[in-house]
Scaffold this motif. Structure first.
Motif, short mmCIF file in Angstrom:
data_model
loop_
_atom_site.label_atom_id
_atom_site.label_comp_id
_atom_site.label_asym_id
_atom_site.label_seq_id
_atom_site.Cartn_x
_atom_site.Cartn_y
_atom_site.Cartn_z
N THR A 356 0.85 -1.19 0.00
CA THR A 356 0.00 0.00 0.00
C THR A 356 0.89 1.24 0.00
O THR A 356 2.01 1.20 0.50
N LEU A 357 0.39 2.30 -0.57
CA LEU A 357 1.05 3.60 -0.47
C LEU A 357 0.00 4.61 -0.06
O LEU A 357 -1.03 4.77 -0.72
N TYR A 358 0.27 5.28 1.05
CA TYR A 358 -0.58 6.34 1.60
C TYR A 358 -0.01 7.64 1.07
O TYR A 358 1.20 7.88 1.17
N THR A 359 -0.85 8.50 0.52
CA THR A 359 -0.37 9.83 0.15
C THR A 359 -1.46 10.86 0.44
O THR A 359 -2.65 10.55 0.43
N TYR A 360 -1.02 12.07 0.71
CA TYR A 360 -1.93 13.20 0.60
C TYR A 360 -1.15 14.37 0.04
O TYR A 360 0.07 14.47 0.21
N ALA A 361 -1.86 15.23 -0.66
CA ALA A 361 -1.28 16.43 -1.23
C ALA A 361 -2.00 17.65 -0.69
O ALA A 361 -3.21 17.60 -0.43
N HIS A 362 -1.28 18.71 -0.50
CA HIS A 362 -1.88 19.94 0.01
C HIS A 362 -2.66 20.65 -1.10
O HIS A 362 -2.17 20.80 -2.23
#
Length: 487
Positions: A356-362
């Motif tokens: 899994t890869l968790y990401t968030y972008a502003h």
């Protein structure tokens, strides 16, 4: 009706509930979602068997928070896994800054700026408990170790001012520090951002940024289990519409944003206080993108494959430009992306062979834009071939964030803009920021000091006031956490 009702089951609300239950009080927690945990929940968001953290993923404070140290997460079944590299910051050209758990190893990898990194973080690492106690206080008491508080404060002032580049000679070390400061979702050359950078950067070299085995859900699950062992209750799927539901309780604690207090209180709040809550500012948002992958991310720079957390934005100047764009209410072409790869230490997050890869972008507050293409481009920038590994993705835009956590107004996962004013006065300027003008009603969320993060400290500070003011109990809440009460 119980003695105390807690609305919201994030780590702050649950920490407060456990403290009060250990003091012998009857406590109920009410949560609007189907599972407890607030921003620390873990769900299958993409494919069966792929477990993703809904908001909080890596936990710099899990080993350092006074609440969690006293409660002892490990003793309650939480297996905290520490990657060798706490966080990495890749740069173009196959380079990267690596924040190893070992400060000496980090220094050795930063070339001409190694000595600078040691001068910044060495004293903080040696006195990390004093640094944490100062930074995680309610900001209303003198620090127990004034010298460590002074050292911390001077570094924050430097990195939050035009002097922030004076120490550095190359671009890797300043980018490495800026990636951490930008967690605050505000231009990184600001006092609150610099404070986040210095605190979280210190903890990278003190035990590391750990990931709970099985997902962040393990932390609220442990707190909930302890509350229930003590006779307390956690009710899920219950959205509280009015505080009148709990008219018989002696105290009500709200692990909620100020907007939720306004909604539940109706016209009961004094006009001046309600006006102050309405003036509370919510900051930049996050667009969350989770990926199910057929294999590990093929990072180009050596060492990134060992990191639990990565900051994807490029140089310090690129980070500043991206965050200024967000602060101006626009989307950045190359946004700041925070990525977490749990599979580095936790094989339980995906089926065999998968990751899994968790990401968030502003993004700007209230953004309805799906920026998963920009996120993929930023990952691909530093990990060519990433796109070919994607099996599925799940996107939650900034505007959709409140649908699974009402505290994230407009997608603000910090529960309030990290401005200088709101760093010290959350949510309104009051000596006691936890007590509201309504008798027995208290706030205990990340909208109160010390602010965002999975640490439980807002819950502890609020619980101290509830115990003393409502029940005449003067026992230190940390002592209550250290001494398990028989069920």
């Amino acid at each position: 009706m119980p003695d105390v009702v807690v609305v919201g089951s994030g780590p702050n609300g649950l920490a407060a509930a456990v403290i009060l239950a250990r003091a012998g009080l009857d406590v109920e927690v009410h949560e609007a979602e189907s599972t407890a945990g607030g921003g620390s929940r873990t769900l299958e968001l993409t494919l069966p068997g792929y477990r993703h953290d809904c908001c909080a993923g890596a936990h710099p404070m899990a080993l350092a928070s006074p609440v969690f140290r006293a409660f002892d997460l490990a003793a309650h079944g939480v297996d905290l896994l520490a990657p060798e590299v706490s966080y990495a910051h890749p740069l173009d050209g196959g380079r990267a800054g690596l924040a190893w758990r070992d400060l000496d190893r980090t220094v050795a990898g930063l070339g001409r700026d190694g000595a600078t990194w040691r001068s910044l973080f060495g004293p903080m690492v040696r006195h990390w408990q004093s640094v944490v106690d100062f930074a995680m206080s309610d900001l209303r008491r003198l620090p127990g170790d004034p010298l460590s508080g002074l050292r911390f404060g001077l570094r924050v002032l430097e990195q939050g001012s035009p002097l922030w580049n004076v120490r550095f000679r190359d671009d890797t070390a300043p980018a490495l520090l800026t990636g951490v400061a930008t967690h605050a979702i505000t231009p990184p050359r600001a006092i609150p951002a610099a404070g986040a950078g210095m605190l979280l950067g210190t903890l990278a070299h003190v035990g590391g940024w750990v990931l709970p085995r099985g997902g962040s859900q393990a932390i609220p699950d442990a707190l909930s289990a302890e509350l229930e062992r003590l006779g307390g209750k956690v009710s899920t799927g219950h959205r509280v519409d009015t505080l009148d539901e709990f008219a018989g309780a002696r105290a009500i604690m709200l692990d909620t944003a100020p907007a939720e207090l306004l909604r539940m209180a109706g016209d009961r709040l004094p006009a001046h206080y309600a006006k102050g809550l309405r003036r509370f500012r919510y900051g930049g948002a996050a667009c969350k993108v989770d990926f199910a992958l057929s294999g590990p991310v093929p990072w180009q720079a050596e060492g990134c494959a060992l990191a639990g957390t990565l900051h994807l934005v490029g140089t310090r100047a690129e980070a500043m430009a991206a965050e200024r764009t967000i602060a101006a209410g626009q989307h950045a072409d190359r946004p700041y992306v925070l990525a977490i790869q749990p599979g580095v230490v936790d094989e339980t997050r995906a089926p065999a062979g998968g990751h899994t890869l968790y990401t968030y972008a502003h993004v700007p507050n209230g953004s309805t834009r799906d920026i998963s293409d920009e996120v993929i481009a930023q990952v691909e920038r530093f990990a060519p071939g990433f796109r070919d590994l994607i099996l599925a993705k799940n996107v939650v835009t900034g505007a959709e964030m409140p649908s699974h956590n009402a505290n994230y107004i407009g997608g603000d996962i910090s529960a309030g803009a990290m401005t200088l004013r709101q760093f010290a006065f959350r949510p309104v300027p009051r000596w006691n920021p936890y007590a509201t003008p309504l008798p027995g009603v208290y706030l205990c969320s990340a909208s109160t000091p010390p602010g965002p993060g999975v640490h439980g400290m807002s819950g502890l500070h609020a619980a101290r006031h509830v115990l003393r003011r409502e029940f005449g109990i003067h026992t230190d809440p940390l002592d209550l956490l250290r001494t398990p009460k028989p069920a």
